[in-house]
Write a protein that holds these residues in place. Structure first.
Motif, mmCIF file in Angstrom:
data_model
loop_
_atom_site.group_PDB
_atom_site.id
_atom_site.type_symbol
_atom_site.label_atom_id
_atom_site.label_comp_id
_atom_site.label_asym_id
_atom_site.label_seq_id
_atom_site.Cartn_x
_atom_site.Cartn_y
_atom_site.Cartn_z
ATOM 1 N N MET A 238 0.824 -1.211 0.000
ATOM 2 C CA MET A 238 0.000 0.000 0.000
ATOM 3 C C MET A 238 0.860 1.264 0.000
ATOM 4 O O MET A 238 0.417 2.305 -0.457
ATOM 5 C CB MET A 238 -0.966 0.018 1.205
ATOM 6 C CG MET A 238 -2.060 -1.039 1.171
ATOM 7 S SD MET A 238 -2.923 -1.271 -0.408
ATOM 8 C CE MET A 238 -3.979 0.159 -0.467
ATOM 9 N N SER A 239 2.098 1.140 0.511
ATOM 10 C CA SER A 239 2.930 2.353 0.522
ATOM 11 C C SER A 239 3.878 2.413 -0.692
ATOM 12 O O SER A 239 4.779 3.246 -0.742
ATOM 13 C CB SER A 239 3.706 2.457 1.833
ATOM 14 O OG SER A 239 4.556 1.342 1.937
ATOM 15 N N ALA A 240 3.632 1.561 -1.683
ATOM 16 C CA ALA A 240 4.472 1.595 -2.895
ATOM 17 C C ALA A 240 4.339 2.956 -3.583
ATOM 18 O O ALA A 240 3.270 3.568 -3.586
ATOM 19 C CB ALA A 240 4.036 0.484 -3.856
ATOM 20 N N MET B 151 2.829 -7.058 -10.529
ATOM 21 C CA MET B 151 1.509 -7.646 -10.770
ATOM 22 C C MET B 151 1.608 -8.767 -11.809
ATOM 23 O O MET B 151 0.993 -9.829 -11.655
ATOM 24 C CB MET B 151 0.517 -6.580 -11.226
ATOM 25 C CG MET B 151 -0.887 -7.117 -11.329
ATOM 26 S SD MET B 151 -2.101 -5.864 -11.708
ATOM 27 C CE MET B 151 -3.396 -6.274 -10.540
ATOM 28 N N LYS B 152 2.412 -8.540 -12.842
ATOM 29 C CA LYS B 152 2.563 -9.562 -13.891
ATOM 30 C C LYS B 152 3.125 -10.862 -13.316
ATOM 31 O O LYS B 152 2.824 -11.953 -13.771
ATOM 32 C CB LYS B 152 3.523 -9.049 -14.967
ATOM 33 C CG LYS B 152 2.792 -8.617 -16.225
ATOM 34 C CD LYS B 152 3.776 -8.290 -17.330
ATOM 35 C CE LYS B 152 3.573 -6.857 -17.773
ATOM 36 N NZ LYS B 152 4.725 -6.211 -18.346
ATOM 37 N N ILE B 153 3.946 -10.720 -12.271
ATOM 38 C CA ILE B 153 4.579 -11.899 -11.675
ATOM 39 C C ILE B 153 3.610 -12.701 -10.808
ATOM 40 O O ILE B 153 3.624 -13.919 -10.809
ATOM 41 C CB ILE B 153 5.815 -11.465 -10.841
ATOM 42 C CG1 ILE B 153 6.912 -10.934 -11.763
ATOM 43 C CG2 ILE B 153 6.350 -12.606 -9.996
ATOM 44 C CD1 ILE B 153 8.061 -10.280 -11.021
ATOM 45 N N VAL B 154 2.734 -11.994 -10.072
ATOM 46 C CA VAL B 154 1.908 -12.717 -9.084
ATOM 47 C C VAL B 154 0.424 -12.831 -9.448
ATOM 48 O O VAL B 154 -0.283 -13.644 -8.860
ATOM 49 C CB VAL B 154 2.001 -12.066 -7.672
ATOM 50 C CG1 VAL B 154 3.375 -12.267 -7.076
ATOM 51 C CG2 VAL B 154 1.617 -10.591 -7.699
ATOM 52 N N SER B 155 -0.041 -12.015 -10.398
ATOM 53 C CA SER B 155 -1.490 -12.007 -10.682
ATOM 54 C C SER B 155 -1.787 -12.695 -12.011
ATOM 55 O O SER B 155 -0.874 -12.970 -12.784
ATOM 56 C CB SER B 155 -2.007 -10.564 -10.729
ATOM 57 O OG SER B 155 -1.672 -9.871 -9.552
ATOM 58 N N THR B 156 -3.066 -12.909 -12.292
ATOM 59 C CA THR B 156 -3.436 -13.561 -13.556
ATOM 60 C C THR B 156 -3.313 -12.551 -14.701
ATOM 61 O O THR B 156 -3.453 -11.337 -14.473
ATOM 62 C CB THR B 156 -4.904 -14.051 -13.507
ATOM 63 O OG1 THR B 156 -5.731 -12.892 -13.334
ATOM 64 C CG2 THR B 156 -5.132 -15.037 -12.387
ATOM 65 N N MET C 259 -5.646 -1.233 -7.216
ATOM 66 C CA MET C 259 -4.637 -2.104 -7.827
ATOM 67 C C MET C 259 -3.683 -2.643 -6.760
ATOM 68 O O MET C 259 -3.337 -3.828 -6.750
ATOM 69 C CB MET C 259 -3.866 -1.321 -8.886
ATOM 70 C CG MET C 259 -2.798 -2.163 -9.554
ATOM 71 S SD MET C 259 -1.958 -1.237 -10.835
ATOM 72 C CE MET C 259 -0.665 -2.381 -11.291
ATOM 73 N N LYS C 260 -3.281 -1.775 -5.843
ATOM 74 C CA LYS C 260 -2.359 -2.210 -4.784
ATOM 75 C C LYS C 260 -2.995 -3.294 -3.914
ATOM 76 O O LYS C 260 -2.331 -4.271 -3.536
ATOM 77 C CB LYS C 260 -1.973 -1.016 -3.905
ATOM 78 C CG LYS C 260 -0.991 -0.065 -4.569
ATOM 79 C CD LYS C 260 -0.741 1.105 -3.642
ATOM 80 C CE LYS C 260 0.243 2.086 -4.222
ATOM 81 N NZ LYS C 260 0.422 3.252 -3.335
ATOM 82 N N LYS C 261 -4.303 -3.116 -3.596
ATOM 83 C CA LYS C 261 -4.977 -4.127 -2.771
ATOM 84 C C LYS C 261 -4.937 -5.482 -3.468
ATOM 85 O O LYS C 261 -4.694 -6.521 -2.858
ATOM 86 C CB LYS C 261 -6.442 -3.715 -2.539
ATOM 87 C CG LYS C 261 -6.599 -2.873 -1.296
ATOM 88 C CD LYS C 261 -8.067 -2.707 -0.959
ATOM 89 C CE LYS C 261 -8.235 -1.438 -0.137
ATOM 90 N NZ LYS C 261 -9.392 -0.646 -0.467
ATOM 91 N N GLN C 262 -5.182 -5.464 -4.783
ATOM 92 C CA GLN C 262 -5.177 -6.699 -5.559
ATOM 93 C C GLN C 262 -3.773 -7.331 -5.561
ATOM 94 O O GLN C 262 -3.604 -8.529 -5.332
ATOM 95 C CB GLN C 262 -5.616 -6.396 -7.003
ATOM 96 C CG GLN C 262 -5.705 -7.620 -7.872
ATOM 97 C CD GLN C 262 -6.826 -8.564 -7.444
ATOM 98 O OE1 GLN C 262 -7.947 -8.111 -7.193
ATOM 99 N NE2 GLN C 262 -6.532 -9.858 -7.339
ATOM 100 N N VAL C 263 -2.762 -6.492 -5.804
ATOM 101 C CA VAL C 263 -1.384 -7.004 -5.843
ATOM 102 C C VAL C 263 -1.036 -7.604 -4.477
ATOM 103 O O VAL C 263 -0.474 -8.707 -4.386
ATOM 104 C CB VAL C 263 -0.383 -5.883 -6.215
ATOM 105 C CG1 VAL C 263 1.049 -6.345 -6.023
ATOM 106 C CG2 VAL C 263 -0.595 -5.442 -7.664
ATOM 107 N N ALA C 264 -1.396 -6.885 -3.401
ATOM 108 C CA ALA C 264 -1.070 -7.370 -2.050
ATOM 109 C C ALA C 264 -1.715 -8.734 -1.807
ATOM 110 O O ALA C 264 -1.059 -9.662 -1.323
ATOM 111 C CB ALA C 264 -1.531 -6.359 -1.003
#
Ligand code: TYM
Length: 329
Positions: A217-219, A243-248, A269-274
């Motif tokens: 969240m602090s990115a 995001m590309k590394i961890v998400s679909t 977006m940050k919430k999703q990445v987290a």
């Protein structure tokens, strides 16, 4: 069959850069090749760790490797200092490494900047030791992150040079390897270059969900795009890379489209990445604690690894001694 080797310096806990740059490739490779994976504790001496820190860090990294899924039955997993053959070959390889070329190495120049009060000879010859790590098992494929590419080029040069000097075809020229073709560079969350231990911008495999959410969240981002298809700032581009590394792929496309239409909400977006990082790392984190507490298991793994690694290393050293001209009377 190709021989694969990779290693990690035990200077702290493993972060996502280590995992996605090196370990993840290795997990697949260990079932397809003759694999060696080691903890580079001799390398870590360039930063002068205390004896307690040195041992604790080796244990930590070993437990983390195993928690990621490295299989001691499939791959040879060992601690560098348990294999004295490496130190002897390192001495021999140093004779064919030129001071000028070592001084010009980008990684050496970087280290000189980072630790100006401790520019020891080990730092200068770091690439020679790294080449030795690889050549001692005559490895051909080395799964590493992008930052290690210069070291692989030097290793290939030393392999060629040894073969030329002694007119043999002994050492193969190894290459940096990644299944996805390009070597990986996991960026930091601070809008800067790579995620790294000394950069203090990492998400660690042992971080619990609360810590991960707080870090993500602090990115660093920006005020948002003001025109369609605007070039991304470094911070936003880094967030997309993670995001590309961890998400679909669908999720990445969803937020890319939002960005390009100037409708993106970085908070969402940050919430999703987290959440995607948490889901990815949760099972690994849980295993780390369990394995770290099991000293009998850790001892068994390193003893077994040392035996297998020494068998391979002593064969190479014997050949090299003979090629160089050390002969029994
Ligand atoms: P080290 O300990 O700095 O890092 C271990 C591995 O993690 C990768 N890595 C990354 N990959 C992508 N993105 C990042 N942000 C990131 N940060 C780290 C590194 O590329 C590396 O693959 N010199 C090596 C250790 C070593 C070694 C070897 C490796 C010693 N001898 C022989 C391979 C073969 C090092 O300092 O890695």
């Amino acid at each position: 069959m190709d021989t694969v080797l990779s290693g990690i310096r035990p200077t702290g806990n493993l972060h996502m850069g280590n995992y996605f740059g090196a370990v993840k490739n290795f997990l697949k490779m260990q079932h397809e090749y003759n694999c060696f994976f080691f903890i580079a504790d001799l390398h870590s001496l360039t930063t002068h760790p205390t004896p307690t820190d040195l041992h604790d860090n080796v244990r930590k990294v070993l437990a983390e490797y195993l928690a990621c899924g490295l299989d001691p039955e499939a791959a040879t997993i060992y601690v560098q200092s348990d294999v004295p053959e490496i130190s002897e070959l390192y001495l021999l390889m140093n004779m064919n490494a030129y001071v000028g070329e070592l001084q010009r190495t980008t990684t050496f120049k970087e280290k000189m900047r980072k630790q100006p009060d401790n520019v020891n000879a080990g730092l200068l010859t770091y690439p020679v030791l790294m080449a030795t790590d690889i050549l001692i098992h005559r490895a051909t494929k080395v799964p590493v992150g992008k930052d290690q590419k210069p070291h692989l080029e030097i290793t290939a040069k030393y392999a060629r040079r040894f073969n030329q000097i002694y007119k043999v075809d002994y050492f193969p020229e190894p290459e940096a390897f990644n299944y996805g073709k390009d070597l990986v560079k996991v960026p930091g969350l601070d809008g800067s270059g790579k995620m790294g231990k000394s950069e203090g911008n990492g998400i660690y495999l042992i971080d619990d969900p609360k810590v991960i959410r707080k870090k993500v969240m602090s990115a660093v981002t920006d005020a948002g795009p003001t025109e369609p298809h605007q070039k991304m700032s470094d911070g936003v581009a880094n967030l997309f890379t993670i995001m590309k590394i961890v998400s679909t792929p669908d999720m990445v496309k969803f937020y890319k489209d939002k960005y390009n239409a100037c409708e993106i909400r970085y908070g969402d977006m940050k919430k999703q990445v987290a959440e995607d990082i948490v889901n990815y790392l949760n099972p690994i984190r849980e295993r780390i604690q369990e394995i770290y507490a099991d000293n009998d298991y850790l001892r068994k793994v390193v003893n077994m690894g040392a035996e297998k690694a020494r068998e391979s290393a002593s064969k190479t050293l014997k050949d090299v001694r003979e090629i160089i001209g050390f002969k029994p009377f």
